[in-house]
Design a protein around this motif. Structure first.
Motif, short mmCIF file in Angstrom:
data_model
loop_
_atom_site.label_atom_id
_atom_site.label_comp_id
_atom_site.label_asym_id
_atom_site.label_seq_id
_atom_site.Cartn_x
_atom_site.Cartn_y
_atom_site.Cartn_z
N VAL A 15 49.52 59.52 45.72
CA VAL A 15 48.99 59.24 47.23
C VAL A 15 49.49 60.07 48.17
O VAL A 15 50.70 60.38 48.21
N GLY A 16 48.66 60.66 49.09
CA GLY A 16 49.14 61.66 50.13
C GLY A 16 49.99 60.74 51.17
O GLY A 16 50.03 59.51 51.16
N ALA A 17 50.71 61.58 52.05
CA ALA A 17 51.61 60.99 52.92
C ALA A 17 50.88 60.78 54.32
O ALA A 17 50.32 61.63 54.89
N ALA A 18 50.66 59.35 54.90
CA ALA A 18 49.79 59.25 55.83
C ALA A 18 49.93 60.00 57.26
O ALA A 18 49.22 60.04 58.01
N ASP A 19 51.41 60.24 57.35
CA ASP A 19 51.85 61.02 58.46
C ASP A 19 50.91 62.42 58.90
O ASP A 19 50.91 62.74 59.75
N PHE A 20 50.47 62.68 57.89
CA PHE A 20 49.74 64.08 57.74
C PHE A 20 48.62 63.84 58.77
O PHE A 20 47.91 64.72 58.89
N TYR A 21 47.92 62.68 58.59
CA TYR A 21 46.73 62.24 59.55
C TYR A 21 47.01 62.87 61.03
O TYR A 21 46.11 63.13 61.69
N PHE A 22 48.40 62.50 61.44
CA PHE A 22 48.75 63.03 62.79
C PHE A 22 48.51 64.55 63.08
O PHE A 22 48.11 64.86 63.92
#
Lengths: 166, 183
Positions: A15-22
């Motif tokens: 699963v990807g790292a959510a902070d990349f949505y920032f």
């Protein structure tokens, strides 16, 4: 590049790292400030035809391949709650919880108002060379994305059907 | 949707898209304005407020989330990272993605100005194969970087058998253009 699975680009973590949505949101804001909404839409179209070209290739396998792609895609997005329904003439992606909007809100970020339009512009461009179109309704945290055969009689996307993000 | 799972792939693609629109200066502005001041503003605030303690907290969180193969250590005067398997560059290598000239520059592109603003300078070296090291100390501290093994012991990336080779280096730097490259 992964030549056999539904996702062309694969990572060692599931699963990807959510902070990349920032960073995705910040990228849209930066391009919007420099080049306006038409420039941002051009970025979305060009990333669709460029970076995502291997996805187009997969979608040429038909709507079954489109459904398989979105199931794998959202399984790897942190916090996504999504149902993918496939029939002979449509793939219906029901985004119950958009992982990006959810994380941006949790992080107290100002979300670019037209953020949700990127799903239309990117996916519709990916679909162009595969004979697939998308029509998006809703947004701002939950939406429905209908993937259908690209026919001359298909009504164009009504951007008013895509909610502004807040 | 543009997703988080393959972020490093479209992030790198975006560097080249921006370079084609506005050249190197636009890419630098993107790293500074979009990444440092917007996306990573939480890191900037933490490190400006807490210095080396803030660096420990920020990188412990972010490198765990990205599943990096790394070692970090610190004293009251210096924070050091030995990156053995960069998750970001590793993703690009694994997937054969190369659009932009030097993807590794993006780290100095946003971390450099962030450290300058917080009163620190950076010694850094990277291989382009997913290995690098960083030492960050106060701008007023004129100490040279540690010798191999001095701070990180056997975890020092410079002791790896595959470390030798052409590298990019930064000495007491805060700007991605402050780079020297081995011939």
């Amino acid at each position: 590049m992964n030549s056999s699975g539904p996702l062309p680009y694969v990572d060692t973590k599931p699963v990807g790292a959510a902070d990349f949505y920032f960073a995705i949101n910040a990228t849209f804001r930066f391009i919007l400030a420099r080049y306006g909404v038409e420039g941002l839409r051009r970025y979305w179209r060009e990333i669709g035809s460029g970076y995502y070209a291997p996805v187009s290739e997969r979608w040429r396998g038909g709507l079954g391949a489109v459904a398989e792609y979105w199931r794998a895609f959202f399984a790897a997005e942190p916090g996504a709650e999504v149902e993918v329904h496939a029939s002979a003439d449509e793939v219906r992606v029901e985004v119950k919880t958009c992982p990006a909007i959810k994380h941006l809100r949790a992080g107290g970020r100002d979300i670019v108002q037209c953020f949700c339009q990127h799903c239309f512009y990117v996916s519709d461009t990916i679909g162009e060379s595969a004979g697939v179109a998308v029509r998006v309704s809703g947004g701002n945290g939950a939406c429905v994305q209908r993937f259908v055969p690209r026919t001359p009689t298909l009504a164009p996307q009504d951007l008013a059907q895509i909610e502004e993000a807040r | 949707m543009i997703g988080a799972y393959d972020f490093c792939g479209h992030y790198e693609w975006t560097f080249e898209w921006l370079r084609a629109q506005g050249g190197h200066e636009l890419v630098k502005a993107y790293w500074d304005e979009a990444i440092r001041c917007d996306s990573q503003r939480h890191a900037a605030a933490l490190i400006k407020a807490e210095g080396i303690e803030g660096m420990k907290k920020y990188w412990a969180h972010t490198l765990a989330e990205e599943a990096a193969g790394y070692f970090s250590t610190a004293t009251d005067a210096v924070f050091r990272i030995d990156m053995h398997e960069c998750p970001s560059k590793g993703f690009l290598i694994q997937n054969g993605l190369v659009q932009f000239g030097d993807y590794c520059d993006h780290c100095m592109g946003w971390i450099g100005p962030m450290m300058k603003d917080a009163g620190f300078v950076i010694d850094h070296e990277h291989t382009h194969r997913g290995q690098c090291w960083w030492e960050i100390r106060a701008a007023s501290d004129e100490s040279a970087p540690s010798a191999p093994g001095e701070m990180s012991g056997a975890n020092d990336v410079r002791l790896r058998g595959d470390w030798p080779g052409p590298h990019d280096r930064y000495e007491r730097a805060t700007d991605p253009d402050d780079k020297t490259t081995d011939a």
